[in-house]
Design a protein around this motif. Structure first.
Motif, mmCIF file in Angstrom:
data_model
loop_
_atom_site.group_PDB
_atom_site.id
_atom_site.type_symbol
_atom_site.label_atom_id
_atom_site.label_comp_id
_atom_site.label_asym_id
_atom_site.label_seq_id
_atom_site.Cartn_x
_atom_site.Cartn_y
_atom_site.Cartn_z
ATOM 1 N N SER A 101 11.913 1.817 -23.061
ATOM 2 C CA SER A 101 12.011 0.396 -23.409
ATOM 3 C C SER A 101 12.680 -0.385 -22.288
ATOM 4 O O SER A 101 13.664 0.072 -21.695
ATOM 5 N N VAL A 111 14.295 -4.200 -21.998
ATOM 6 C CA VAL A 111 14.680 -5.384 -22.762
ATOM 7 C C VAL A 111 15.286 -6.409 -21.815
ATOM 8 O O VAL A 111 16.220 -6.089 -21.054
ATOM 9 N N LYS A 129 17.208 -9.988 -21.782
ATOM 10 C CA LYS A 129 17.948 -10.883 -22.667
ATOM 11 C C LYS A 129 18.649 -11.949 -21.846
ATOM 12 O O LYS A 129 19.408 -11.648 -20.929
ATOM 13 N N VAL A 160 10.405 -5.989 -24.126
ATOM 14 C CA VAL A 160 10.878 -6.934 -25.135
ATOM 15 C C VAL A 160 11.685 -8.025 -24.445
ATOM 16 O O VAL A 160 12.502 -7.747 -23.552
ATOM 17 N N GLU A 181 14.194 -11.332 -25.192
ATOM 18 C CA GLU A 181 15.024 -12.074 -26.143
ATOM 19 C C GLU A 181 15.444 -13.383 -25.491
ATOM 20 O O GLU A 181 16.178 -13.401 -24.510
ATOM 21 N N ARG A 182 14.950 -14.483 -26.065
ATOM 22 C CA ARG A 182 15.248 -15.810 -25.528
ATOM 23 C C ARG A 182 16.583 -16.324 -26.091
ATOM 24 O O ARG A 182 17.169 -15.742 -26.996
ATOM 25 N N GLY A 204 17.029 -16.954 -29.864
ATOM 26 C CA GLY A 204 17.187 -15.831 -30.775
ATOM 27 C C GLY A 204 15.882 -15.144 -31.108
ATOM 28 O O GLY A 204 15.869 -14.134 -31.810
ATOM 29 N N SER A 205 14.758 -15.665 -30.597
ATOM 30 C CA SER A 205 13.463 -15.047 -30.863
ATOM 31 C C SER A 205 13.315 -13.766 -30.048
ATOM 32 O O SER A 205 13.876 -13.641 -28.956
ATOM 33 N N ARG A 206 12.563 -12.838 -30.599
ATOM 34 C CA ARG A 206 12.352 -11.544 -29.938
ATOM 35 C C ARG A 206 10.855 -11.363 -29.744
ATOM 36 O O ARG A 206 10.109 -11.236 -30.712
ATOM 37 N N GLU A 207 10.422 -11.364 -28.493
ATOM 38 C CA GLU A 207 9.004 -11.269 -28.175
ATOM 39 C C GLU A 207 8.678 -9.879 -27.637
ATOM 40 O O GLU A 207 9.271 -9.445 -26.651
ATOM 41 N N ASN A 208 7.742 -9.232 -28.301
ATOM 42 C CA ASN A 208 7.309 -7.908 -27.856
ATOM 43 C C ASN A 208 6.058 -8.103 -27.007
ATOM 44 O O ASN A 208 4.964 -8.285 -27.537
#
Length: 473
Positions: A31, A33, A35, A161, A163-164, A167-171
């Motif tokens: 993964s 991520v 952020k 992934v 994270e904006r 607070g949205s989480r875009e895969n």
């Protein structure tokens, strides 16, 4: 798109994660991520690269940075935070590496460990901070992961992934379940399957499916080959895999996505990650006797993306050829040695020739040499002449023996066209068998009604003069 310092660093860290997953030989997840920290000026992006493979050792990171001084980059603070544990450990270990520290002995700081409370698991997480634009990071890492999916690395799922601040989480990218192949498949089988997915995309793009580009696998003619180095048992054993895909387009003039059908982009992978093609495999491609496959190279160059681009002189406008190469060591060691990997020129040449020969053998009439095509043009007249000699003969015993050799029944004697077609088919089959043999082994002629296994002698071995590292991404 130009690869930035932060993107290159992420690619190298992903490389280490892939190798740890390979050694694990269990279902693993990789993964990445991204952020964005809300209260920072300029905006800081926290990058986390984690895997559930075996635990890591610090030497792989220290050796990496000694070769590439990323600390000088303005968009990275030179810090790496590492969390790792092995299946046999009772604790989770935390480290801080500061590569701006001039004294090597003071670069590593061990932080307090965390107990695992008796749980059994392994994995590694490496995190860093960068001031690079998050959209640029997403684009670069997504493209990198999409190239990796061509390999369909067994038992490894990958995701990206984002994270904006909202607070949205875009895969953005998640390996599908069919990438975690349930039945055991070899690496070359996975590569062939993933490469077929790639060439079925619109104009060889990763994110577009195009019905005009032959959207079914049945339209593809696929050949594969694997060559192994004859190193000592103590070595890790270098392998070169090659997949060649030949496709005949229904109407090339109507396909805006593949107007450049006369060119072939050769994609290269090193140790399960996309890489710039080194000089040795490039020279190997040049040294192949392409005329044996009905092809002639007009020009070849290395494009901006690091792929080799071959332009063919005589490729029909309705056909297209795709090639992928993958060089890796069968046995992986951690920590990785970030030294140049010597690529055997003969290994690449042999793998590509095996793939081309495999394609010719599996699909009749494909990649015939110009000489064989010319001979095939006379097959009909020769078959008609032989057929007439058989059918007009007054010797019934002779006719019976001929029909027996052809595999036909006496009642088919009256079907002159059937006898002629059968003879023509066998003539062409022999021409194709002889065409698959190397020029050195064409001394003894083949018989029309007796096929033999053809084994091509090995080429003389060459050793690559230069090395290539996965760091040369």
């Amino acid at each position: 798109m130009e690869i930035t310092c932060s993107q290159r660093l992420c690619q190298i860290l992903i490389c280490s994660a892939v190798q740890r997953c390979r050694i694990s030989d269990q279902l693993c997840r990789l993964s990445v991520v991204l952020k964005r920290c809300p209260d920072s000026d300029p905006p800081v992006i926290r990058v986390s690269i984690s895997d559930t493979g075996i635990g890591s050792c610090l030497q792989e990171f220290q050796g990496l940075i000694y070769r590439r001084n990323h600390a000088s980059a303005e968009k990275w603070d030179g810090m790496l935070f590492i969390t790792t544990t092995s299946i046999s450990d009772n604790e989770i270990f935390h480290y801080h590496l500061n590569f701006k520290e001039s004294a090597a002995a003071r670069r590593l700081t061990r932080l307090p460990s965390t107990t695992k409370n008796g749980l059994k698991f392994s994995g590694t997480e490496v995190s860093l901070s960068t001031w690079e634009c998050i959209d640029d990071l997403v684009e670069g890492i997504t493209c990198f992961f999409q190239k990796m999916l061509i390999l369909k690395v067994p038992k490894v799922a990958v995701e990206l992934v984002v994270e904006r601040m909202t607070g949205s989480r875009e895969n953005f990218l998640l390996a599908k379940d069919d990438n975690l192949l349930p039945c055991p498949m070899s690496n070359i089988e996975c590569l062939a399957l993933g490469f077929q997915d790639y060439v079925l995309k619109h104009g060889n793009m990763f994110d577009k499916q195009c019905p005009a580009c032959l959207s079914r696998r049945e339209h593809l003619k696929v050949g594969s080959g694997v060559a192994c180095s004859s190193d000592s048992l103590a070595s890790t054993g270098q392998l070169m895999e090659a997949v060649v895909i030949f496709r005949e387009l229904p109407d090339a003039s109507s396909l805006s996505c593949l107007r450049e059908c006369s060119t072939t982009k050769v994609i290269y992978f090193q140790d399960f990650l996309p890489s710039v093609i080194p000089q040795s495999p490039l020279n190997a491609l040049r040294s192949i006797d392409w005329e044996n496959y009905g092809l002639t190279i007009k020009t070849y160059v290395v494009g901006e993306s690091g792929h080799a681009v071959i332009e063919w002189e005589n490729l029909p406008p309705s056909t297209h050829i795709d090639i992928v190469l993958h060089c890796y060591h069968k046995k992986v060691k951690i920590p990785r040695t970030w030294q140049k990997t010597q690529v055997d020129r003969n290994l690449a040449k042999k793998a590509v020739k095996l793939a081309l020969d495999n394609l010719k053998e599996r699909y009749k009439g494909t990649l015939l040499s110009a000489h064989a095509v010319k001979i095939c043009s006379y097959a009909l007249d020769l078959a008609r002449t032989i057929s007439n000699l058989i059918l007009l003969s007054n010797d019934k015993e002779f006719q019976g023996e001929c029909l027996s050799l052809l595999g036909l029944q006496p009642q088919q004697m009256g079907e002159g066209k059937e006898v002629e077609d059968c003879i023509q088919e066998k003539i062409i089959a022999v021409i194709e068998i002889n065409d698959r043999k190397s020029r050195k082994s064409r001394n003894a002629p083949d018989f029309l009604f007796e096929a033999e296994n053809i084994h091509e002698p090995e080429d003389e071995e060459f050793q690559g003069e230069e090395g290539v590292s996965i760091l040369d991404l």
